[in-house]
Design an enzyme around this catalytic site. Sequence first.
Site: not given
Ligand code: GAR
Length: 194
Positions: A17, A19, A95, A98, A112, A114
């Site tokens: 988490g 982000n 992850m 949806l 979102n 990505h």
């Molecule tokens: C981030 O790099 C995000 O872009 C990616 O997962 C990570 C989560 O990090 N998302 C995906 O790959 C979605 N398909 P975080 O939990 O530290 O924010």
Amino acid sequence: MSTGQKLKVAILISGGGSNMVTLLKSMGADHPAAPCMVMSNKADAGGLAKAQALGVPTAVVDHRPFGQDRAGFEDAMLAKLEAANADVVCLAGFMRVLTPHFIDRFEGRMLNVHPSLLPKYKGLNTHARAIEAGDAEAGCTVHVATAKLDDGPIIAQARVPILKDDTPETLAARVLVEEHRIYPEALQSFTQNL
Ligand code: GAR
């Protein structure tokens, strides 16, 4: 503007988490939105404690008991989002794919992040795929989430170089710094214009 009049933002996570934390911290007094909840499909997601430490209510809807019943899983999440009066949903390392059943309920109100320069490398293992392809640069994208995976109007993108000795992990760390910069900026401009 009082918190009561602000748009309410729910953030969906599956992991650490980072982000989510930058989004929560960005929603200060002058922001058009305020957080209403952080929800995870995993009870052990590290981000849940971070949200609680920042005073934000959390919820868990474990996807596993629902098996193939994606609509049932999504209905359980929608019920919690409705109880929290969420206006906007931010996916931040969530992850689970949806379906339109969920996405239609938040059409035009869901973002979102990505970890690739969309439309390149939708789906998983984006950094390994960019390195494998010999790309000179990688990056990240914030976009409006639509029924197609990792698709929808792009709000912000940032680029980083791919260095000679990069591994997926070192590249991911460089990209994550940019995610933390552009996602809060994108949420601010998006909610300002809603
Ligand atoms: C981030 O790099 C995000 O872009 C990616 O997962 C990570 C989560 O990090 N998302 C995906 O790959 C979605 N398909 P975080 O939990 O530290 O924010």
